[in-house]
Write a protein that holds these residues in place. Structure first.
Motif, mmCIF file in Angstrom:
data_model
loop_
_atom_site.group_PDB
_atom_site.id
_atom_site.type_symbol
_atom_site.label_atom_id
_atom_site.label_comp_id
_atom_site.label_asym_id
_atom_site.label_seq_id
_atom_site.Cartn_x
_atom_site.Cartn_y
_atom_site.Cartn_z
ATOM 1 N N ILE A 16 0.862 -1.187 0.000
ATOM 2 C CA ILE A 16 0.000 0.000 0.000
ATOM 3 C C ILE A 16 0.894 1.231 0.000
ATOM 4 C CG2 ILE A 16 -1.836 1.253 1.199
ATOM 5 C CD1 ILE A 16 -2.708 -1.378 2.431
ATOM 6 N N ASP A 17 0.842 1.987 -1.092
ATOM 7 C CA ASP A 17 1.775 3.106 -1.279
ATOM 8 C C ASP A 17 1.084 4.232 -2.026
ATOM 9 O OD1 ASP A 17 3.958 4.723 -1.762
ATOM 10 O OD2 ASP A 17 4.856 3.404 -3.264
ATOM 11 N N PRO A 18 0.944 5.423 -1.456
ATOM 12 C CA PRO A 18 1.393 5.860 -0.135
ATOM 13 C C PRO A 18 0.310 5.648 0.930
ATOM 14 C CG PRO A 18 0.684 7.757 -1.426
ATOM 15 C CD PRO A 18 0.408 6.543 -2.261
ATOM 16 N N ALA A 19 0.695 4.980 2.015
ATOM 17 C CA ALA A 19 -0.272 4.619 3.049
ATOM 18 C C ALA A 19 -0.864 5.850 3.740
ATOM 19 C CB ALA A 19 0.393 3.709 4.075
ATOM 20 N N ASP A 20 -0.150 6.974 3.720
ATOM 21 C CA ASP A 20 -0.683 8.182 4.364
ATOM 22 C C ASP A 20 -1.856 8.755 3.579
ATOM 23 O OD1 ASP A 20 0.798 10.380 2.505
ATOM 24 O OD2 ASP A 20 2.139 8.717 2.984
ATOM 25 N N LYS A 21 -2.102 8.223 2.374
ATOM 26 C CA LYS A 21 -3.226 8.714 1.582
ATOM 27 C C LYS A 21 -4.483 7.860 1.745
ATOM 28 C CE LYS A 21 -1.663 12.452 -0.211
ATOM 29 N NZ LYS A 21 -2.304 13.725 0.171
ATOM 30 N N LEU A 22 -4.448 6.883 2.643
ATOM 31 C CA LEU A 22 -5.675 6.162 2.963
ATOM 32 C C LEU A 22 -6.652 7.171 3.549
ATOM 33 C CD1 LEU A 22 -3.928 3.243 4.836
ATOM 34 C CD2 LEU A 22 -5.461 2.851 2.905
ATOM 35 N N ASN A 23 -7.865 7.247 3.021
ATOM 36 C CA ASN A 23 -8.812 8.155 3.666
ATOM 37 C C ASN A 23 -9.354 7.482 4.932
ATOM 38 O OD1 ASN A 23 -10.966 6.524 2.947
ATOM 39 N ND2 ASN A 23 -11.580 7.795 1.204
ATOM 40 N N VAL A 24 -10.158 8.220 5.684
ATOM 41 C CA VAL A 24 -10.547 7.717 7.008
ATOM 42 C C VAL A 24 -11.254 6.368 6.927
ATOM 43 C CG1 VAL A 24 -11.958 8.201 9.041
ATOM 44 C CG2 VAL A 24 -10.664 10.040 7.961
ATOM 45 N N ALA A 25 -12.213 6.267 5.996
ATOM 46 C CA ALA A 25 -12.966 5.007 5.868
ATOM 47 C C ALA A 25 -12.032 3.872 5.448
ATOM 48 C CB ALA A 25 -14.088 5.182 4.849
ATOM 49 N N ALA A 26 -11.111 4.164 4.552
ATOM 50 C CA ALA A 26 -10.177 3.138 4.078
ATOM 51 C C ALA A 26 -9.254 2.696 5.216
ATOM 52 C CB ALA A 26 -9.364 3.669 2.903
ATOM 53 N N ALA A 27 -8.804 3.660 6.010
ATOM 54 C CA ALA A 27 -7.913 3.337 7.134
ATOM 55 C C ALA A 27 -8.654 2.461 8.144
ATOM 56 C CB ALA A 27 -7.413 4.619 7.793
ATOM 57 N N ASN A 28 -9.923 2.774 8.402
ATOM 58 C CA ASN A 28 -10.704 1.952 9.332
ATOM 59 C C ASN A 28 -10.889 0.537 8.800
ATOM 60 O OD1 ASN A 28 -10.992 3.879 11.308
ATOM 61 N ND2 ASN A 28 -12.859 4.735 10.409
ATOM 62 N N ALA A 29 -11.156 0.436 7.514
ATOM 63 C CA ALA A 29 -11.322 -0.889 6.905
ATOM 64 C C ALA A 29 -10.008 -1.675 6.995
ATOM 65 C CB ALA A 29 -11.773 -0.748 5.457
ATOM 66 N N LEU A 30 -8.897 -0.970 6.805
ATOM 67 C CA LEU A 30 -7.597 -1.648 6.840
ATOM 68 C C LEU A 30 -7.287 -2.174 8.244
ATOM 69 C CD1 LEU A 30 -5.017 -2.387 5.266
ATOM 70 C CD2 LEU A 30 -4.026 -0.250 6.082
ATOM 71 N N LEU A 31 -7.736 -1.450 9.267
ATOM 72 C CA LEU A 31 -7.480 -1.881 10.643
ATOM 73 C C LEU A 31 -7.966 -3.305 10.883
ATOM 74 C CD1 LEU A 31 -8.180 1.080 13.068
ATOM 75 C CD2 LEU A 31 -6.046 -0.181 12.723
ATOM 76 N N LYS A 32 -9.148 -3.605 10.366
ATOM 77 C CA LYS A 32 -9.708 -4.952 10.555
ATOM 78 C C LYS A 32 -8.778 -5.990 9.951
ATOM 79 C CE LYS A 32 -14.563 -3.629 10.671
ATOM 80 N NZ LYS A 32 -15.031 -2.784 9.565
ATOM 81 N N THR A 33 -8.291 -5.692 8.747
ATOM 82 C CA THR A 33 -7.384 -6.635 8.080
ATOM 83 C C THR A 33 -6.078 -6.765 8.850
ATOM 84 O OG1 THR A 33 -8.367 -5.940 6.018
ATOM 85 C CG2 THR A 33 -6.302 -7.137 5.863
ATOM 86 N N LEU A 34 -5.630 -5.658 9.431
ATOM 87 C CA LEU A 34 -4.366 -5.691 10.172
ATOM 88 C C LEU A 34 -4.504 -6.508 11.461
ATOM 89 C CD1 LEU A 34 -3.083 -2.004 9.823
ATOM 90 C CD2 LEU A 34 -2.010 -4.042 8.863
ATOM 91 N N GLU A 35 -5.730 -6.584 11.987
ATOM 92 C CA GLU A 35 -5.942 -7.331 13.221
ATOM 93 C C GLU A 35 -5.692 -8.820 13.031
ATOM 94 O OE1 GLU A 35 -9.854 -6.354 14.751
ATOM 95 O OE2 GLU A 35 -9.134 -4.329 15.203
ATOM 96 N N GLU A 36 -6.242 -9.378 11.950
ATOM 97 C CA GLU A 36 -6.079 -10.818 11.734
ATOM 98 C C GLU A 36 -5.737 -11.066 10.274
ATOM 99 O OE1 GLU A 36 -10.098 -12.384 12.166
ATOM 100 O OE2 GLU A 36 -10.394 -11.020 13.843
#
Ligand code: ZN
Length: 356
Positions: free
Chosen positions: A142-162
């Motif tokens: 994921i490049d650039p990760a700082d450009k994830l918008n808020v909804a995308a960042a929240n969705a990514l959190l779930k994936t990062l958990e498991e």
């Protein structure tokens, strides 16, 4: 794929963890552009997918050959600065995904998204749930990760958990502070720093740059070799020299701030302002180092010790603020004019004390 020498210690550390089967599932590659973060991410993906991995991917197996086949989308996906979102294209390997600036098909006319949007992350998460086709691993960059918008960042959190076994996420960013603390805390962070000057010089020499040009460009880029090379090849160094000349001449009353502002506003205003700010900062440092007994450090701006450093510092901030303003609906020529008039004032002590 080879990595720049300055990135080898981090690569070796990751290799150690790999041998111990202790690889983190999410990496955050953080640091300025131009230091090889993307190369690192892609080399990591290749290594995870390789069927005969050593310190690096073998480059010859079925997986490696597939990984190396690249295609750009049509139309080409670009970053806001016009560069390619995926500099070497998307990989044909089915077990890797590159997520970055993408085309908004719904827009009319179609145009690039300004962020990484939630649909991209949902699609990524759905893909990560599938079994890898080559049974080794699945790797997403994921490049650039700082450009994830808020909804995308929240969705990514779930994936990062498991993330699931054999699933790896590599986040690349030059602005880690813009990522949420939660995302940062779920990733193993690898810091990319400007290398020692010798390593940077060697690397530029290997790219065919002669030593003198390399030294000049590294001076301009604060030692960042990738940026130095970009400026050498893309005409940036010529533009920087022009900016320095303009600042000298506005200061000396030879050039008219209005004319210079028109020119700066017309062509590459953002890069000109970066150069202007960096020149002023570099010259301020040189003046500070100068001390009382040393003759004035003229430098590219031909400032002398008579100029007040605090004024230069204020102007430096002004230049950076103006660069931010350019992203808004402002006429660049007007913003430049304010700044250049202020420059004539900030550096004015130079005119009176310059020959003392
Ligand atoms: Zn291989």
């Amino acid at each position: 794929m080879t990595l720049a020498a300055w990135n080898m210690p981090a690569w070796a550390q990751l290799g150690e963890r790999r041998k111990r089967n202790a690889l983190p599932h999410a990496l955050l590659l953080a640091g300025p552009s131009g230091l090889g973060k993307r190369e690192f991410a892609e080399a990591f993906a290749a290594l995870q997918l390789c069927e005969r991995p050593g310190d690096f991917a073998c480059g010859a197996c079925r997986s490696c050959r597939l990984y190396a086949v690249r295609t750009q989308r049509e139309p080409a996906e670009t970053r806001p600065d016009g560069s390619l979102a995926h500099p070497w294209g998307h990989s044909n390997h089915p077990d890797t995904r590159f997520v970055g600036f993408a085309l908004n098909e719904q827009a009319s006319p179609k145009k690039m998204f300004g962020d990484i949007v939630v649909d991209q992350i949902r699609e990524l998460s759905a893909w990560l749930v599938l079994a890898p086709q080559y049974e080794k691993a699945q790797v997403a960059i994921i490049d650039p990760a700082d450009k994830l918008n808020v909804a995308a960042a929240n969705a990514l959190l779930k994936t990062l958990e498991e993330p699931g076994p054999g699933r790896y996420l590599v986040l690349v960013t030059s602005e880690p502070a813009r990522l949420s603390a939660t995302i940062r805390s779920r990733c193993q962070r690898i810091e990319f720093r400007v290398p020692k000057i010798e390593l940077a010089m060697d690397w530029l020499a290997a790219q065919g740059v002669d030593a003198r040009a390399a030294a000049d460009a590294l001076d301009a880029s604060d030692g960042n070799p990738g940026l130095a090379l970009e400026w050498l090849r893309g005409g940036g160094m010529t533009l920087r020299a022009e900016v320095a000349k303009d600042l000298r001449e506005v200061n000396a009353g030879i050039a008219n701030a209005f004319d210079v502002a028109q020119r700066w506003g017309r062509e590459q205003p953002g890069l000109r302002l970066s150069f202007a700010a960096a020149l002023v900062r570099q010259q301020s440092r040189a003046l500070m180092r100068g001390g009382r007994d040393v003759s004035p450090a003229a430098g590219p701006l031909a400032l002398t010790r008579a100029v007040e450093l605090s004024k230069l510092a204020t102007w430096f901030d002004f230049a950076n603020r103006t660069r931010d303003l350019l992203r808004g609906p402002i006429r660049p020529e007007l913003a430049m004019l304010d700044l250049l008039r202020d420059w004539a004032g900030a550096a004015s002590r130079n005119v009176q004390g310059g020959h003392g």
